[in-house]
Design a protein around this motif. Sequence first.
Motif, PDB file in Angstrom:
ATOM      1  N   GLN A  94       0.813  -1.206   0.000  1.00 11.13           N
ATOM      2  CA  GLN A  94       0.000   0.000   0.000  1.00 11.13           C
ATOM      3  C   GLN A  94       0.858   1.271   0.000  1.00 11.13           C
ATOM      4  O   GLN A  94       1.968   1.246   0.524  1.00 11.13           O
ATOM      5  CB  GLN A  94      -0.927  -0.009   1.217  1.00 11.13           C
ATOM      6  N   PRO A  95       0.318   2.361  -0.597  1.00 13.23           N
ATOM      7  CA  PRO A  95      -0.931   2.400  -1.364  1.00 13.23           C
ATOM      8  C   PRO A  95      -0.724   1.776  -2.737  1.00 13.23           C
ATOM      9  O   PRO A  95       0.358   1.870  -3.300  1.00 13.23           O
ATOM     10  CB  PRO A  95      -1.222   3.903  -1.451  1.00 13.23           C
ATOM     11  N   ILE A  96      -1.769   1.166  -3.260  1.00  9.01           N
ATOM     12  CA  ILE A  96      -1.649   0.410  -4.499  1.00  9.01           C
ATOM     13  C   ILE A  96      -2.923   0.565  -5.317  1.00  9.01           C
ATOM     14  O   ILE A  96      -4.011   0.734  -4.748  1.00  9.01           O
ATOM     15  CB  ILE A  96      -1.364  -1.079  -4.195  1.00  9.01           C
ATOM     16  N   THR A  97      -2.789   0.536  -6.629  1.00 14.55           N
ATOM     17  CA  THR A  97      -3.956   0.648  -7.492  1.00 14.55           C
ATOM     18  C   THR A  97      -4.607  -0.714  -7.683  1.00 14.55           C
ATOM     19  O   THR A  97      -3.973  -1.751  -7.462  1.00 14.55           O
ATOM     20  CB  THR A  97      -3.577   1.213  -8.869  1.00 14.55           C
ATOM     21  N   ARG A  98      -5.847  -0.688  -8.093  1.00 11.71           N
ATOM     22  CA  ARG A  98      -6.550  -1.950  -8.350  1.00 11.71           C
ATOM     23  C   ARG A  98      -5.891  -2.708  -9.498  1.00 11.71           C
ATOM     24  O   ARG A  98      -5.795  -3.939  -9.473  1.00 11.71           O
ATOM     25  CB  ARG A  98      -8.020  -1.669  -8.697  1.00 11.71           C
ATOM     26  N   ALA A  99      -5.405  -1.975 -10.502  1.00 13.67           N
ATOM     27  CA  ALA A  99      -4.771  -2.624 -11.650  1.00 13.67           C
ATOM     28  C   ALA A  99      -3.521  -3.387 -11.229  1.00 13.67           C
ATOM     29  O   ALA A  99      -3.250  -4.486 -11.728  1.00 13.67           O
ATOM     30  CB  ALA A  99      -4.429  -1.582 -12.719  1.00 13.67           C
ATOM     31  N   ASP A 100      -2.760  -2.838 -10.293  1.00 11.77           N
ATOM     32  CA  ASP A 100      -1.551  -3.527  -9.829  1.00 11.77           C
ATOM     33  C   ASP A 100      -1.903  -4.763  -9.004  1.00 11.77           C
ATOM     34  O   ASP A 100      -1.204  -5.776  -9.054  1.00 11.77           O
ATOM     35  CB  ASP A 100      -0.682  -2.579  -9.011  1.00 11.77           C
ATOM     36  N   VAL A 101      -2.973  -4.689  -8.234  1.00 12.37           N
ATOM     37  CA  VAL A 101      -3.426  -5.868  -7.491  1.00 12.37           C
ATOM     38  C   VAL A 101      -3.839  -6.964  -8.465  1.00 12.37           C
ATOM     39  O   VAL A 101      -3.508  -8.146  -8.295  1.00 12.37           O
ATOM     40  CB  VAL A 101      -4.589  -5.521  -6.548  1.00 12.37           C
ATOM     41  N   GLU A 102      -4.564  -6.572  -9.509  1.00 11.41           N
ATOM     42  CA  GLU A 102      -5.019  -7.545 -10.509  1.00 11.41           C
ATOM     43  C   GLU A 102      -3.840  -8.122 -11.291  1.00 11.41           C
ATOM     44  O   GLU A 102      -3.884  -9.277 -11.718  1.00 11.41           O
ATOM     45  CB  GLU A 102      -6.021  -6.885 -11.447  1.00 11.41           C
TER      46      GLU A 102
END
Length: 208
Positions: A94-102
């Motif tokens: 964190q902090p992290i974008t949803r795209a990076d999590v995906e």
Amino acid sequence: MTLSQAIEALLFSAQKPLTTSELRDTLTRAGDNDELIQNEFGRVKEAEVAATLGQLKTDYTLTPRWVRQLFPGSKPARLSPPALETLAIIAYRQPITRADVEAVRGVSVEGVLQNLMERGLVKISGRAELPGRPLLYETTEFFLEHFGLRNLAELPNAEELRTRYLPVAPRPPVTGIGDADNQKSASDRPSGPSAESATPATAAVPQD
């Protein structure tokens, strides 16, 4: 009827919580309009009511309440493996974008992320300085409380997992000012041959 039974009947019948003084007033006023029935609690003191309430509380604590079986408390649903995996990625990166999590999980996390936010474990922390300004996600204070942590440094293997390589979402190229000027200069140049190369050579004319 004992004082304990009378107080218990009042507590179960009342539409709202009753204070000790309200219980005493109700008990002492009972039977005011009926001269034929003597009110055995007409002179009860507030201290007696308080003592009886304390005894009832002890009895309820020590004695099994079978009525409780009719109203079982709802148990909080456990986090699914996808939710735990998503939460772990956010916690360590964190902090992290949803795209990076995906990019790490290889699947869409929109529904899982929404579920984590509804549970109060994840929140939006801002926007990334990337094209499109995607949302950034991070864990909450409730996340720390839920897992018994004082801070994020107490996460297991925190330093190792924060530095381990993880895939990220592709970043679209950003065109700078210098690149734009170069492209404009290139577009202004003639696409055909140069003036020098376009000038035909003067042929030698044979003399008679």
